[in-house]
Design a protein around this motif. Sequence first.
Motif, PDB file in Angstrom:
ATOM      1  N   ASP A 187      38.791 -44.095  -9.739  1.00  0.00           N
ATOM      2  CA  ASP A 187      39.976 -44.439  -8.948  1.00  0.00           C
ATOM      3  C   ASP A 187      40.698 -45.643  -9.554  1.00  0.00           C
ATOM      4  O   ASP A 187      41.934 -45.702  -9.576  1.00  0.00           O
ATOM      5  CB  ASP A 187      39.579 -44.750  -7.507  1.00  0.00           C
ATOM      6  N   ALA A 188      39.923 -46.611 -10.022  1.00  0.00           N
ATOM      7  CA  ALA A 188      40.525 -47.804 -10.616  1.00  0.00           C
ATOM      8  C   ALA A 188      41.254 -47.465 -11.900  1.00  0.00           C
ATOM      9  O   ALA A 188      42.358 -47.973 -12.155  1.00  0.00           O
ATOM     10  CB  ALA A 188      39.436 -48.851 -10.873  1.00  0.00           C
ATOM     11  N   GLY A 200      42.916 -54.188  -8.475  1.00  0.00           N
ATOM     12  CA  GLY A 200      43.258 -54.510  -7.101  1.00  0.00           C
ATOM     13  C   GLY A 200      44.716 -54.861  -6.922  1.00  0.00           C
ATOM     14  O   GLY A 200      45.421 -55.166  -7.895  1.00  0.00           O
ATOM     15  N   VAL A 230      45.472 -41.371  -0.550  1.00  0.00           N
ATOM     16  CA  VAL A 230      44.884 -42.704  -0.552  1.00  0.00           C
ATOM     17  C   VAL A 230      44.097 -42.918   0.739  1.00  0.00           C
ATOM     18  O   VAL A 230      44.637 -42.810   1.839  1.00  0.00           O
ATOM     19  CB  VAL A 230      45.960 -43.799  -0.685  1.00  0.00           C
ATOM     20  N   ALA A 259      44.491 -45.622 -10.871  1.00  0.00           N
ATOM     21  CA  ALA A 259      45.457 -46.504 -10.212  1.00  0.00           C
ATOM     22  C   ALA A 259      46.060 -47.507 -11.191  1.00  0.00           C
ATOM     23  O   ALA A 259      47.264 -47.798 -11.136  1.00  0.00           O
ATOM     24  CB  ALA A 259      44.793 -47.228  -9.052  1.00  0.00           C
ATOM     25  N   MET A 288      40.922 -47.309  -1.288  1.00  0.00           N
ATOM     26  CA  MET A 288      41.158 -48.737  -1.420  1.00  0.00           C
ATOM     27  C   MET A 288      40.250 -49.481  -0.439  1.00  0.00           C
ATOM     28  O   MET A 288      40.264 -49.194   0.754  1.00  0.00           O
ATOM     29  CB  MET A 288      42.624 -49.078  -1.119  1.00  0.00           C
ATOM     30  N   MET A 340      37.447 -51.738 -12.310  1.00  0.00           N
ATOM     31  CA  MET A 340      38.036 -52.098 -11.021  1.00  0.00           C
ATOM     32  C   MET A 340      39.437 -52.644 -11.228  1.00  0.00           C
ATOM     33  O   MET A 340      39.789 -53.135 -12.303  1.00  0.00           O
ATOM     34  CB  MET A 340      37.168 -53.126 -10.285  1.00  0.00           C
ATOM     35  N   TYR A 342      43.141 -55.362  -1.805  1.00  0.00           N
ATOM     36  CA  TYR A 342      42.585 -54.018  -1.733  1.00  0.00           C
ATOM     37  C   TYR A 342      42.111 -53.673  -3.136  1.00  0.00           C
ATOM     38  O   TYR A 342      42.892 -53.712  -4.094  1.00  0.00           O
ATOM     39  CB  TYR A 342      43.637 -53.002  -1.281  1.00  0.00           C
ATOM     40  N   GLU A 343      40.826 -53.339  -3.283  1.00  0.00           N
ATOM     41  CA  GLU A 343      40.238 -53.072  -4.591  1.00  0.00           C
ATOM     42  C   GLU A 343      39.908 -51.587  -4.745  1.00  0.00           C
ATOM     43  O   GLU A 343      39.581 -50.901  -3.773  1.00  0.00           O
ATOM     44  CB  GLU A 343      38.960 -53.895  -4.779  1.00  0.00           C
ATOM     45  N   LEU A 344      39.990 -51.111  -5.976  1.00  0.00           N
ATOM     46  CA  LEU A 344      39.588 -49.753  -6.324  1.00  0.00           C
ATOM     47  C   LEU A 344      38.556 -49.824  -7.437  1.00  0.00           C
ATOM     48  O   LEU A 344      38.588 -50.741  -8.276  1.00  0.00           O
ATOM     49  CB  LEU A 344      40.784 -48.917  -6.790  1.00  0.00           C
TER      50      LEU A 344
END
Length: 313
Positions: free
Chosen positions: A14-15, A41, A61, A18, A1, A39, A8-10
């Motif tokens: 990962d995005a 967040g 994480v 998540a 993150m 992306m 907090y962005e991914l």
Amino acid sequence: MFRLGDFYELFFEDAVTAAKELEITLTARNKEKGAAIPMCGVPFHSAEGYIARLIGKGYRVAICDQMEEAGPGKKLVRREVTRIVTPGTATDAHLLRSHENNYLAAVVRAGARSGVAYVDISTGEFRATEVDDPQSLLENLGAREVLMPAEAPPLLRAEQPDLRRWVVTELDDWIFSADYADRTLREHFRLLSLDGFGLAGRGAAISAAGAVLHYLRDTQRAALDHLDPPRYFDRAAAMVLDAVTVRNLELVEPIFSDGGATLAGILDRTATGMADASCGSGCCVRRWTSLRSRHASMRSAIWCARRFCGQSW
């Protein structure tokens, strides 16, 4: 993150992961350039709740924070990984199970025996032993994460997935070497020898304990001075209760999800100091059933429940 302003962005895979696990919107950037980057967040002020959900699902994480303020004309802001949260290293209240230890464990094979070490980073408890059946010990402890050598053959059985509540993390084999582990432990705890903690001649236990400490140093960005030196315990000196027996006796958790009386729950209602312990009486009961479960210990616990709560089995 990655910390970007108030979020907090991914990004990338990962995005995608998540967004699915957290049930949040998946967006993309750079669409106009024909190379869309997935992306998603979460707000900074509520990030801990989302992190807790990911940890509960077995993910690790990494938190990357801004290390300097953004200013006019500054396009890039320096960022660093400030912490790595895993199931076995969580310390935040949102991430911990109520009334239970949060154990990180390590297992390494040495001949016919296995070295096992475990730590609760929130309390500093650090123990090590050598056993024939490491899975039974890990099940009784309720370990959340287990470290194992990447190149070693499987050390734990897989035929009982309903009892497996831990996440397996594989580390390089050299991390479990006896020489490296011994040196790492002695340097961290400022000791000339580990003999005073019952580890003399216990190479497998030392290897497992060294791997635990190495992993904590690698994932935590805070001092580990609160950890106790690893103490050896002999599980053979206790009456061992397997996970099925502990569950059927309802010592820590009720058999049915709708609740019910457990030994730990009864002890939490007493007027003694045990109910006010840092993690509740559930921690004590787990230690009794995995480390010191002599008949006398269990008789004492049941006597307390009857004496102070009028509960009988």
